[in-house]
Design a protein around this motif. Structure first.
Motif, short mmCIF file in Angstrom:
data_model
loop_
_atom_site.label_atom_id
_atom_site.label_comp_id
_atom_site.label_asym_id
_atom_site.label_seq_id
_atom_site.Cartn_x
_atom_site.Cartn_y
_atom_site.Cartn_z
N ASP A 45 0.80 -1.22 0.00
CA ASP A 45 0.00 0.00 0.00
C ASP A 45 0.83 1.27 0.00
O ASP A 45 0.54 2.24 0.70
N THR A 46 1.92 1.25 -0.77
CA THR A 46 2.72 2.46 -0.94
C THR A 46 2.68 2.85 -2.42
O THR A 46 2.38 2.02 -3.28
N ALA A 47 2.97 4.13 -2.68
CA ALA A 47 2.91 4.61 -4.06
C ALA A 47 3.92 5.72 -4.30
O ALA A 47 4.33 6.41 -3.35
N LEU A 48 4.32 5.88 -5.56
CA LEU A 48 5.11 7.03 -6.00
C LEU A 48 4.18 7.89 -6.86
O LEU A 48 3.55 7.39 -7.78
N LEU A 49 4.12 9.19 -6.53
CA LEU A 49 3.21 10.08 -7.27
C LEU A 49 4.00 11.00 -8.19
O LEU A 49 5.07 11.51 -7.82
N ASP A 50 3.46 11.19 -9.38
CA ASP A 50 4.04 12.14 -10.36
C ASP A 50 3.90 13.56 -9.81
O ASP A 50 2.79 14.05 -9.63
N ARG A 51 5.03 14.24 -9.55
CA ARG A 51 4.90 15.57 -8.94
C ARG A 51 4.52 16.63 -9.98
O ARG A 51 4.28 17.77 -9.66
N LYS A 52 4.48 16.25 -11.25
CA LYS A 52 3.98 17.20 -12.26
C LYS A 52 2.48 17.04 -12.50
O LYS A 52 1.93 17.62 -13.43
N THR A 53 1.84 16.23 -11.64
CA THR A 53 0.41 16.00 -11.84
C THR A 53 -0.36 17.31 -11.84
O THR A 53 -0.16 18.17 -10.99
N ARG A 54 -1.21 17.45 -12.83
CA ARG A 54 -2.00 18.67 -13.01
C ARG A 54 -3.00 18.82 -11.87
O ARG A 54 -3.49 17.84 -11.31
N ASN A 55 -3.31 20.07 -11.52
CA ASN A 55 -4.34 20.40 -10.53
C ASN A 55 -3.97 20.02 -9.09
O ASN A 55 -4.83 19.99 -8.23
N VAL A 93 -1.79 26.88 -17.23
CA VAL A 93 -3.14 26.50 -16.85
C VAL A 93 -3.38 25.00 -16.99
O VAL A 93 -4.02 24.38 -16.15
N THR A 94 -2.84 24.39 -18.04
CA THR A 94 -3.18 22.99 -18.32
C THR A 94 -2.09 22.00 -17.94
O THR A 94 -2.33 20.80 -17.89
N GLY A 95 -0.88 22.49 -17.69
CA GLY A 95 0.21 21.58 -17.40
C GLY A 95 0.68 20.82 -18.63
O GLY A 95 1.51 19.92 -18.54
N LEU A 96 0.15 21.17 -19.80
CA LEU A 96 0.57 20.49 -21.03
C LEU A 96 1.89 21.10 -21.51
O LEU A 96 2.11 22.30 -21.36
N PRO A 97 2.74 20.26 -22.08
CA PRO A 97 4.05 20.77 -22.50
C PRO A 97 4.00 21.55 -23.82
O PRO A 97 4.48 21.08 -24.84
N LEU A 98 3.42 22.77 -23.81
CA LEU A 98 3.41 23.61 -25.00
C LEU A 98 4.73 24.36 -25.07
O LEU A 98 4.97 25.26 -24.28
N VAL A 99 5.59 23.98 -26.00
CA VAL A 99 6.87 24.68 -26.14
C VAL A 99 7.08 25.05 -27.60
O VAL A 99 6.62 24.36 -28.51
N MET A 100 7.78 26.18 -27.79
CA MET A 100 8.09 26.61 -29.15
C MET A 100 9.37 25.90 -29.57
O MET A 100 10.47 26.30 -29.21
#
Ligand SMILES: Nc1ncnc2c1ncn2[C@@H]1O[C@H](COP(=O)(O)OP(=O)(O)OP(=O)(O)O)[C@@H](O)[C@H]1O
Ligand SMILES: [Mg+2]
Lengths: 392, 244
Positions: free
Chosen positions: A147-157, A349-356
């Motif tokens: 019952d342990t977990a690793l969480l993605d720290r870039k998780t949105r919201n 706002v979305t955490g999506l990787p929008l890069v130029m």
């Protein structure tokens, strides 16, 4: 500017002089081109973000071959795979090791007012490190406790404060699917279009979190080959050994590539963004064509006079191309600046990787010039055949 | 007025052994089918070098049509038009362009480019002959504009010029390239009597000094005394042709 263009062109810059003569029309035309550029940049940005986010989980892995159910197009869709396939794979010569990967989607409320959807990987913490990229591989041993977990720290919201509390040990245990799970550490992957982030648990924890799942039916099997073995040979041998009726064997990079192609060309999101790029180009062509053909129509008398004096059709084409290039460049500058600003806003706002990405601005600029020149060429057609005397 | 000869500084003087204009059996129609209407009937016309020829006739008699046919502005349908030794019937676009560059046109309407200043409009008459050095075009353009009394309007846009001034800029544009033939369609309509006469005197002087041939349509009786020859048209035919 006029003097500079005169030197550059070796003639009076008629196109430039015509454009600046009607300032408000010029401003509207530049705004139109800028708008089309922004549209194209945003759609390309979304498309790029989609592609990038598809690759994120693949980059978190470090395997040679991916074995999936034959109806699987992505990591998250498709049937489950009989675990028997893993044992069959292990028997193929050149295969060093293989592990099952369990995959599922989980909705979670980290706080009273927050809700995120996570992609959950269930993997054996003892055998999995060889199949995952360094950061994750090094932390997998922490999943040995149940019952342990690793969480993605870039998780949105999820607020940064949440991760601060997590790091300082203030909060660790959370309700997930009616089970209490301890988040023991974080890893870095990133949000996508399908889920807000990723969660890693041991295969045992996975089966407790998702009671309907059974250990005999993972989603994928990751295969590593022996250091000296030839990958293509092993892939072929695996394809031979595993029944094609329910199993598909692909080199890992090919599988990632196929997923990206599938999601960008067959899934609605990908098609929408690709379509958006086309719409942007069409809007741009229509705007520029409108501006240039109005301009040609307005100056038909003058052009006819020039034609009567002895100027050739290509001279008028030159004028229109000059205008097209000016509009393209002047519209591009505000277009890219505003797009860069919007990339930042949307990413935040979305955490999506929008890069130029570096190749995008020159591609859009040349595309803009090309579409302007194309529109200009159409716009001068009515001048070509006419007798000068009929144009006055 | 003898300063006019300096115009040649911008382009090598061309001694032209060819007959400027030789028209024979020229017919022209407008429209198609039922609406087809003949505008010119069996026109024969020969004009010698250096002559100032005035074309007169009632409205609709075909003067402009004849002028535009000889001036490479319309395709010749039937008959022969030889311009400076070059047949125009069935001539290629390249030939037409080459011939046009040897002509000067003064139209009924000035047709100046609204975005260009007086100087720049005149420059267009020079630039057609190829790339020009920025040093060489200014004096030539300034010279011709001041001959026409526009020395203090050089950098004005057409919108800021009077009708007569615009017409004079258009005349300067036609003459700056030192043409072999000048075609003028009511060039003095927008001018007052004095400057109208001045312009025609300029053309006549060009004919004497440089051999420039002029074919001019006009209704203005006050300048008829300057013509070497007056051709009368009526209903698409030449009805009178007199030397003065
Ligand atoms: N583009 C055209 N299409 C059809 N008919 C035309 C066209 N141009 C001229 N015509 C006709 O041809 C005839 C000769 O016209 P043209 O313009 O040559 O006369 P004009 O002698 O110059 O008259 P004006 O003194 O009014 O300028 C007229 O009947 C006219 O209606
Ligand atoms: Mg007329």
């Amino acid at each position: 500017m006029t003097a500079m263009l005169t030197r550059l062109l070796g003639r009076l810059p008629i196109g430039w002089l015509q454009l600046v003569h009607k300032k408000s029309r010029l401003a509207a035309a530049i705004a139109g081109v800028a708008f089309a550029n922004i549209l194209i940049f945003m759609q390309l940005g979304f498309l790029g973000a989609l592609m990038e986010s598809i690759m994120l989980p693949y980059r978190a892995m470090d395997a040679d071959v991916l074995v999936s159910a034959s109806d699987a197009n992505t990591l998250s869709d498709g049937s489950n795979l009989p675990r028997q396939r893993m044992f069959q794979a292990l028997a193929v010569s050149g295969v060093e090791d293989a592990i099952p990967v369990y995959f599922a989607k989980l909705d979670w409320e980290p706080a009273a007012d927050a809700s995120v959807s996570l992609h959950v990987f269930g993997i054996d913490p003892n055998r999995a490190p060889a199949f995952w990229a360094t950061e994750i591989a090094e932390k997998l041993n922490r999943l040995r406790l149940p019952d342990t977990a690793l969480l993605d720290r870039k998780t949105r919201n999820i607020s940064p404060a949440f991760f601060d509390d997590l790091a300082s040990g203030k909060a660790r245990s959370f309700e997930m699917n009616n089970k209490t799970i301890d988040i023991v550490d974080t890893v870095s992957i990133g949000a996508g279009f399908e889920a807000d982030g990723y969660l890693f648990v041991s295969d045992q924890t996975f089966l407790r979190l998702f009671p309907s799942r059974v250990s005999g039916a993972p989603n994928h099997v990751l295969v590593n080959i022996e250091p000296l073995a030839d990958r293509d040979t092993v892939v072929a041998a695996l394809q031979n050994a595993l029944p094609a009726s329910d199993t598909i064997v692909r080199a890992f990079d090919d599988a990632a590539e196929a997923d990206r192609t599938y999601q960008t060309t067959e899934r609605p999101v990908g098609v929408v963004f690709g379509f958006g790029v086309i719409i942007g180009v069409l809007v741009g062509i229509i705007i520029v064509y409108q501006v240039l053909s109005t301009d040609v129509a307005d100056h038909l008398k003058e052009y006819a006079t020039f034609k009567a004096i002895g100027y050739r059709q290509r001279y008028f084409l030159g004028i229109v191309f000059e205008e097209a290039a000016i509009l393209a460049v002047f519209g591009f500058v505000p277009g890219i600046l505003i797009a860069l600003g919007l990339y930042q806003v949307v990413s935040a706002v979305t955490g999506l990787p929008l890069v130029m990405v570096a190749e995008r601005p020159p591609a859009v600029l040349f595309g803009t010039i090309a579409m302007c020149v194309f529109s200009g060429a159409i716009a001068t057609r009515r001048l070509a055949g006419a007798d000068p005397a009929d144009l006055f | 007025m003898d300063a006019i000869v300096d115009l040649g500084a911008t382009r090598a003087h061309r001694v032209d052994p060819e007959l400027p204009i030789l028209v024979s059996g020229l017919n022209h129609w407008f429209g198609t089918g039922e609406a087809r209407k003949q505008a010119l009937f069996d026109i024969d016309l020969t004009i010698d070098r250096g002559q100032l020829v005035i074309l007169m006739g009632p409205s609709g008699s075909g003067k402009t049509t004849l002028l535009t046919l000889i001036g490479c502005l319309r395709d010749v349908q039937a008959g022969s038009v030889s311009l400076l030794g070059q047949e125009l019937n069935d001539a290629s676009e390249a030939v037409l362009v080459r011939q046009r560059r040897r002509l000067g046109f003064i139209f009924q309407l000035h047709n100046l480019h609204e975005s260009l200043t007086a100087m720049q409009n005149v420059r267009m008459g020079l630039e057609v002959h190829g790339k020009i050095a920025s040093s060489s075009w200014r004096p030539a353009a300034e010279h011709i504009l001041s001959l026409l009394g526009l020395e203090d309007r050089l950098d004005y846009l057409p919108a800021n010029l009077s009708g007569g001034q615009k017409q004079r800029v258009a005349i300067a544009r036609a003459l700056v390239g030192n043409p072999d033939i000048v075609f003028a369609d009511e060039p003095t309509a927008a001018l007052d009597a004095e400057s109208g006469r001045h312009v025609v005197e300029m053309l006549k002087l060009l004919g004497r000094e440089r051999g420039t041939t002029t074919l001019m349509v006009t209704h203005d009786n006050r300048i008829l005394d300057l013509a070497d020859r007056i051709v009368q048209m009526q209903d698409g035919r030449i009805v009178e042709d007199q030397m003065t």
